[in-house]
Design an enzyme around this catalytic site. Structure first.
Site, PDB file in Angstrom:
ATOM      1  N   ARG A  81      54.184   5.502  15.650  1.00  0.00           N
ATOM      2  CA  ARG A  81      55.013   6.466  14.916  1.00  0.00           C
ATOM      3  C   ARG A  81      56.464   6.021  14.999  1.00  0.00           C
ATOM      4  NH1 ARG A  81      54.613  11.069  12.334  1.00  0.00           N
ATOM      5  NH2 ARG A  81      52.396  11.398  12.688  1.00  0.00           N
TER       6      ARG A  81
ATOM      7  N   ARG B 129      48.565  19.586  18.794  1.00  0.00           N
ATOM      8  CA  ARG B 129      48.990  18.186  18.977  1.00  0.00           C
ATOM      9  C   ARG B 129      49.877  18.009  20.197  1.00  0.00           C
ATOM     10  NH1 ARG B 129      51.116  16.524  13.126  1.00  0.00           N
ATOM     11  NH2 ARG B 129      51.817  18.677  13.164  1.00  0.00           N
TER      12      ARG B 129
ATOM     13  N   LYS C  81      48.112   2.680  14.926  1.00  0.00           N
ATOM     14  CA  LYS C  81      49.390   3.066  14.330  1.00  0.00           C
ATOM     15  C   LYS C  81      50.445   3.258  15.404  1.00  0.00           C
ATOM     16  CE  LYS C  81      49.546   8.160  14.266  1.00  0.00           C
ATOM     17  NZ  LYS C  81      49.257   9.413  13.580  1.00  0.00           N
TER      18      LYS C  81
ATOM     19  N   ASP D 122      65.049  42.222  11.076  1.00  0.00           N
ATOM     20  CA  ASP D 122      65.418  41.154  12.023  1.00  0.00           C
ATOM     21  C   ASP D 122      64.320  40.094  12.172  1.00  0.00           C
ATOM     22  OD1 ASP D 122      63.510  42.532  13.379  1.00  0.00           O
ATOM     23  OD2 ASP D 122      64.715  42.927  15.174  1.00  0.00           O
ATOM     24  N   GLY D 123      63.229  40.245  11.409  1.00  0.00           N
ATOM     25  CA  GLY D 123      62.171  39.237  11.463  1.00  0.00           C
ATOM     26  C   GLY D 123      60.961  39.637  12.295  1.00  0.00           C
ATOM     27  N   GLU D 124      61.091  40.736  13.062  1.00  0.00           N
ATOM     28  CA  GLU D 124      59.931  41.164  13.847  1.00  0.00           C
ATOM     29  C   GLU D 124      58.822  41.649  12.914  1.00  0.00           C
ATOM     30  OE1 GLU D 124      60.849  44.099  16.777  1.00  0.00           O
ATOM     31  OE2 GLU D 124      62.183  42.767  17.908  1.00  0.00           O
TER      32      GLU D 124
ATOM     33  N   HIS E 188      42.882  19.385  17.105  1.00  0.00           N
ATOM     34  CA  HIS E 188      43.368  18.008  17.258  1.00  0.00           C
ATOM     35  C   HIS E 188      42.787  17.346  18.501  1.00  0.00           C
ATOM     36  CE1 HIS E 188      45.849  14.517  17.231  1.00  0.00           C
ATOM     37  NE2 HIS E 188      46.299  14.816  18.435  1.00  0.00           N
TER      38      HIS E 188
ATOM     39  N   ASP F  26      40.623  12.144   9.061  1.00  0.00           N
ATOM     40  CA  ASP F  26      41.530  12.580  10.124  1.00  0.00           C
ATOM     41  C   ASP F  26      41.308  14.061  10.376  1.00  0.00           C
ATOM     42  OD1 ASP F  26      43.456  12.330  12.064  1.00  0.00           O
ATOM     43  OD2 ASP F  26      45.045  11.652  10.721  1.00  0.00           O
TER      44      ASP F  26
ATOM     45  N   ASP G   6      44.150   6.345  13.077  1.00  0.00           N
ATOM     46  CA  ASP G   6      44.750   6.050  14.388  1.00  0.00           C
ATOM     47  C   ASP G   6      43.644   6.096  15.437  1.00  0.00           C
ATOM     48  OD1 ASP G   6      44.378   8.771  14.936  1.00  0.00           O
ATOM     49  OD2 ASP G   6      46.444   9.286  14.428  1.00  0.00           O
TER      50      ASP G   6
HETATM   51  C1  R5P Z   1      47.847  12.784  14.955  1.00  0.00           C
HETATM   52  O1  R5P Z   1      47.402  12.101  15.845  1.00  0.00           O
HETATM   53  C2  R5P Z   1      46.969  13.566  14.012  1.00  0.00           C
HETATM   54  O2  R5P Z   1      45.616  13.320  14.208  1.00  0.00           O
HETATM   55  C3  R5P Z   1      47.322  13.280  12.583  1.00  0.00           C
HETATM   56  O3  R5P Z   1      47.026  11.929  12.283  1.00  0.00           O
HETATM   57  C4  R5P Z   1      48.789  13.489  12.356  1.00  0.00           C
HETATM   58  O4  R5P Z   1      49.209  14.646  13.008  1.00  0.00           O
HETATM   59  C5  R5P Z   1      49.071  13.629  10.898  1.00  0.00           C
HETATM   60  O5  R5P Z   1      50.450  13.852  10.751  1.00  0.00           O
HETATM   61  P1  R5P Z   1      51.237  13.234   9.536  1.00  0.00           P
HETATM   62  O6  R5P Z   1      50.469  13.642   8.288  1.00  0.00           O
HETATM   63  O7  R5P Z   1      52.587  13.884   9.620  1.00  0.00           O
HETATM   64  O8  R5P Z   1      51.306  11.770   9.726  1.00  0.00           O
END
Ligand code: R5P
Length: 309
Positions: A193, A95, A191, A37-39, A129, A217, A168
């Site tokens: 999204r 995140r 940036k 069942d995935g457990e 993050h 990043d 970003d």
């Molecule tokens: C977002 O603020 C994180 O620092 C990354 O820039 C982001 O999560 C990267 O996600 P993706 O590669 O899907 O753009």
């Protein structure tokens, strides 16, 4: 090293073995039963009284790896471990550090508190993050950084007129840390999204014209953020040379997307996503984790390994 045990979950067994090898200890005996069942049900042996480090990043599949981590921590606790540290180099859900709409959950807080609730005395993470993860936790959190490891991989090929680029605003602080090590200036992309897999570079602040650029990043997931930053750099006359990120879970065709950009992609082995695309350069964080574990085991300061200001 006496009294120390490394338990590797299934998320990144190669990293757990590499950490154990760096420390000169055999990995602790453990099994993972999987049910129809995935457990899952982990078993750990011979950790009574030990200072145990459970190595289990929570990259994709994030929920599976997170639950397995919690169960491994509980198993160690019930097997009589003296102290349990969850070593989660890539911390999934980090995140989800704020609510962008009413009605949403705060995933980072739930995930970090679950680790302590499962019985971990301490959590060791690498370049999360958001450093606010520590403030969301009920227990102790140590945040070490792979920036020195990754900067070393860049330094030979990145000198002279180079510029570090945050893709970003959230990555600006990280870019400053690289900049301090490499002695280069910083530029920042603003940036927005547009969907889960695509972003738009609205603006680029800083001198990039005619310069070699390295985009930094904390992580690359779908590659959308990186792709937008690299294209913005090209449009403004820069020469994108490399993309560097601590974590490379690389989902939803990110590897192919990045390959099309024609730049070096450098990540660490934090998530254990395999097989690594051939064009990817992978720097191991096993020595970093081993150094942190050696210090924690000896109740010594982690100071120079920490993310810092
Ligand atoms: C977002 O603020 C994180 O620092 C990354 O820039 C982001 O999560 C990267 O996600 P993706 O590669 O899907 O753009």
């Amino acid at each position: 090293m006496s009294g120390l045990s490394i338990v590797g979950g299934s998320a990144n067994p190669a990293l757990a073995r590499a950490v154990a090898a760096e420390l000169g200890v055999p990995p602790a005996q453990s099994d993972l039963d999987r049910f129809p069942d995935g457990e899952v049900r982990p078993t750990v042996r011979q950790v009574r009284g030990e200072d145990v480090y459970v190595v289990q990043p929570t990259g994709p599949p994030v929920n599976e790896n997170l639950v397995e981590l919690l169960l491994f921590v509980d198993a160690c606790r019930r097997a009589g471990a003296g102290r349990v540290t969850a070593v989660v180099p890539y911390f999934g859900y980090a995140r989800q550090d704020r609510r962008s709409r009413e009605g949403q959950a705060l995933g980072a807080r739930v995930a970090v508190q679950a680790v302590a609730a499962a019985g971990a005395d301490r959590l060791l993470v690498v370049d999360p993050h958001n450093v606010a993860l520590e403030a969301m936790a009920a227990g102790s959190v140590d945040m070490v950084t792979a920036v020195p490891v990754l900067a070393a991989a860049l330094s030979s090929a990145f000198a002279g007129d180079g510029v570090l680029v945050a893709p970003d605003l959230g990555a600006a602080k990280l870019a400053e840390r690289y900049a301090a090590r490499l002695g280069r200036p910083v530029a920042v992309v603003r940036k927005s999204r547009t969907s889960a897999t695509s972003v738009r570079a609205e603006e680029l602040v800083g001198e990039v014209q005619g310069r070699r650029a390295v985009v930094v990043d904390d992580m690359i997931s779908t590659g959308g953020t990186i792709e937008a930053a690299v294209r913005a750099l090209v449009a403004r006359g820069a020469v994108p040379e490399a993309v560097v990120a601590t974590h490379g879970p690389l989902v939803a065709g990110a590897a192919e997307r990045l390959a099309g950009l024609g730049v070096r992609i450098v990540v660490t082995d934090s998530t254990g996503v395999a097989p690594a695309p051939p064009a990817l350069e992978v720097c191991s964080i096993a020595p970093l984790l081993a150094a942190a574990i050696t210090r924690l085991h000896g109740n010594r300061s982690l100071d120079e390994l920490l993310i810092g200001a």
